[in-house]
Design an enzyme around this catalytic site. Structure first.
Site, PDB file in Angstrom:
ATOM      1  CE  LYS A   1      -0.264  -0.201   5.040  1.00 43.01           C
ATOM      2  NZ  LYS A   1      -1.112  -0.493   6.216  1.00 43.01           N
TER       3      LYS A   1
ATOM      4  NE  ARG B   1      -6.731   0.963  11.417  1.00 41.09           N
ATOM      5  CZ  ARG B   1      -5.466   0.823  11.016  1.00 41.09           C
ATOM      6  NH1 ARG B   1      -4.552   1.686  11.379  1.00 41.09           N
ATOM      7  NH2 ARG B   1      -5.103  -0.193  10.255  1.00 41.09           N
TER       8      ARG B   1
ATOM      9  CE1 TYR C   1      12.400  31.841   3.399  1.00 39.77           C
ATOM     10  CE2 TYR C   1      11.859  29.513   3.432  1.00 39.77           C
ATOM     11  CZ  TYR C   1      12.000  30.701   2.746  1.00 39.77           C
ATOM     12  OH  TYR C   1      11.740  30.737   1.412  1.00 39.77           O
TER      13      TYR C   1
ATOM     14  CG  MET D   1       8.178  23.651  -0.761  1.00 38.95           C
ATOM     15  SD  MET D   1       7.108  24.652  -1.806  1.00 38.95           S
ATOM     16  CE  MET D   1       6.012  25.386  -0.610  1.00 38.95           C
TER      17      MET D   1
HETATM   18  C1  PLP Z   1      -0.331  -1.561   6.832  1.00 39.40           C
HETATM   19  C2  PLP Z   1      -0.944  -2.823   7.280  1.00 39.40           C
HETATM   20  C3  PLP Z   1      -0.152  -3.969   7.510  1.00 39.40           C
HETATM   21  C4  PLP Z   1       1.355  -3.953   7.461  1.00 39.40           C
HETATM   22  O1  PLP Z   1       1.841  -3.398   8.667  1.00 39.40           O
HETATM   23  P1  PLP Z   1       3.406  -3.395   8.992  1.00 39.40           P
HETATM   24  O2  PLP Z   1       3.486  -3.034  10.415  1.00 39.40           O
HETATM   25  O3  PLP Z   1       4.006  -2.369   8.082  1.00 39.40           O
HETATM   26  O4  PLP Z   1       3.903  -4.747   8.682  1.00 39.40           O
HETATM   27  C5  PLP Z   1      -0.780  -5.147   7.826  1.00 39.40           C
HETATM   28  N1  PLP Z   1      -2.135  -5.206   7.920  1.00 39.40           N
HETATM   29  C6  PLP Z   1      -2.911  -4.123   7.741  1.00 39.40           C
HETATM   30  C7  PLP Z   1      -4.381  -4.248   7.887  1.00 39.40           C
HETATM   31  C8  PLP Z   1      -2.355  -2.893   7.421  1.00 39.40           C
HETATM   32  O5  PLP Z   1      -3.140  -1.821   7.256  1.00 39.40           O
END
Ligand code: PLP
EC number: 5.1.1.1
Length: 394
Positions: A42, A140, A274, A322
């Site tokens: 992802k 969640r 800055y 930036m």
């Molecule tokens: C992102 C995610 C993972 C992977 O988590 P890591 O700690 O990076 O291995 C696994 N399961 C779900 C549902 C996630 O959202």
């Protein structure tokens, strides 16, 4: 993505070591065995580039690919990635029909999603592959225990009607990165209960899974049939409490390297960047590093972020802007040659020879290594070593 030309060094580039990624996947397979490994790609593979990383992970024996949102899974299929892909974060209005047609396993975290998938099945005339997600305590995504029987029973009925195949039952930890946290055992117990209900109702999942990277590394009883590894596959430790990557046989995959845009001498008392939050204490040399928060360098690294130039480690002087920040190289004059424009500045990498790591950046800016690599922005070319040879335009 790999819009680099090898002969023109980039202002700033993220070097992606695909051999390290493959080696990490093999190592995670050993740790997880007999469970299999899902490569979580992802968010553009945590900033490393989704397609090359997915290909490399599959070459190294990952059995599944995991994505958060449907667009990611569909992009993988469009690029020719075969084999099982699971996607788990959906919103009403998502194109479930496209997911069904692409043979993507779709997670179900609530009744609305099951209904949307059944509608897509009707529209496409194809059965869907679904995985039921239990909220075992994360609070969640996932089905709460009081709704679990309802969702499971409806899925079983749809399976008997030939509309879906329930390929998995799964859940996700809240505190696996804090070994010994009391929620871990409570979540495992809740997952066993959710599984027991599903199996008694007639679900025969191909895979039961719960472990993310920290659970994969620290909690064998959470491995079940499959572990979902993200950050560990990219060679980062999920948390300092779990040790260094090398303690697990893992190696960081991303190095962020800039080329100095200028080196100049300034007098004592000169303000830097800055707000003049830094002032030179003596006549000194300032190096300009062309990397800023537009590239994903956190502004919180102002005055604290580590950088390695010419084999020496420095701290960012003044604010990260930036597009650029400044490093005070000191007055020089010793045996070391003066750094020059075009020389490399390593922001982070595997940490060889004392160069900083993404974890060092996370510690300096009060965040986690995940965020440091994932935030590296689209303006930064990803350069693959070895070249991603399976890419159509490599
Ligand atoms: C992102 C995610 C993972 C992977 O988590 P890591 O700690 O990076 O291995 C696994 N399961 C779900 C549902 C996630 O959202």
């Amino acid at each position: 993505m790999s819009d680099h030309t090898a002969l023109t060094p980039a202002r700033l580039e993220a070097r992606i070591d695909l051999d390290a990624l493959r080696s990490n996947v093999r190592r995670l397979r050993e740790i997880a065995a007999p469970a299999q490994v899902m490569a979580v790609v992802k968010a553009d593979a945590y900033g490393h580039g989704m397609l090359p990383c997915a290909r490399a992970a599959l070459e190294a024996g990952a059995a599944w690919i995991g994505t958060a949102v449907p667009q990611e899974a569909l992009a993988l299929r469009a690029a020719g990635i075969e084999g099982p892909i699971l996607t788990w974060l959906h919103s009403p209005g998502d194109d479930f029909a496209a997911l069904v047609r692409a043979d993507v396993d779709v997670s179900v975290s609530g009744q609305w999603a099951l209904h949307a998938i059944l509608e897509a099945v009707e529209r496409t005339g194809r059965p869907a592959r679904i995985q039921l997600k239990a909220d075992t305590g994360l609070g969640r995504n996932g089905v709460q225990p009081h709704d679990w029987p309802l969702v499971v029973d409806e899925a079983v009925k749809a399976e008997r009607d030939g509309l879906v195949k329930v390929t998995g039952v799964w859940s996700h930890f809240a505190c696996a990165d804090e070994p010994g946290h009391p929620s871990i055992q409570l979540q495992l117990t809740a997952f066993h209960e959710a599984l027991a209900y599903a199996e008694a109702a007639g679900v025969r999942p191909e895979v039961r899974h719960m472990a993310n990277s920290p659970a994969t590394l620290s909690l064998p009883e959470s491995h079940f049939d499959l572990v979902r590894t993200g950050v560990a596959m990219y060679g980062l430790s999920p948390a300092p409490e779990l040790g260094l990557p090398a303690d697990h046989g893992l190696r960081p995959v991303m190095s962020l390297v800039a080329r100095l845009a200028s080196v100049k001498r300034v007098p004592a008392g000169h303000g830097v960047s800055y707000g003049h939050t830094y002032r030179t204490s003596e006549e000194t040399r300032l190096a300009l590093v062309p990397a800023g928060y537009a590239d994903g360098v956190p502004r919180a690294a102002s005055g604290v972020g580590p950088v390695s130039i010419g084999g020496r480690r420095y701290t960012i002087a003044g604010r990260v802007a930036m597009d650029q920040f400044v490093v005070d190289l000191g007055p020089g004059g010793g045996a070391d040659p003066d750094p020059r424009p075009g020389d490399e500045a390593v922001l982070f990498g595997p940490g060889d020879g004392g160069t900083p790591t993404a974890q060092d950046w996370a510690d300096a800016t009060d965040t986690i290594g995940y965020e440091i690599v994932t935030r590296i922005g689209p303006r930064v070319p990803r350069v693959y070593h070895p070249v991603d040879s399976s890419a159509p335009n490599a």
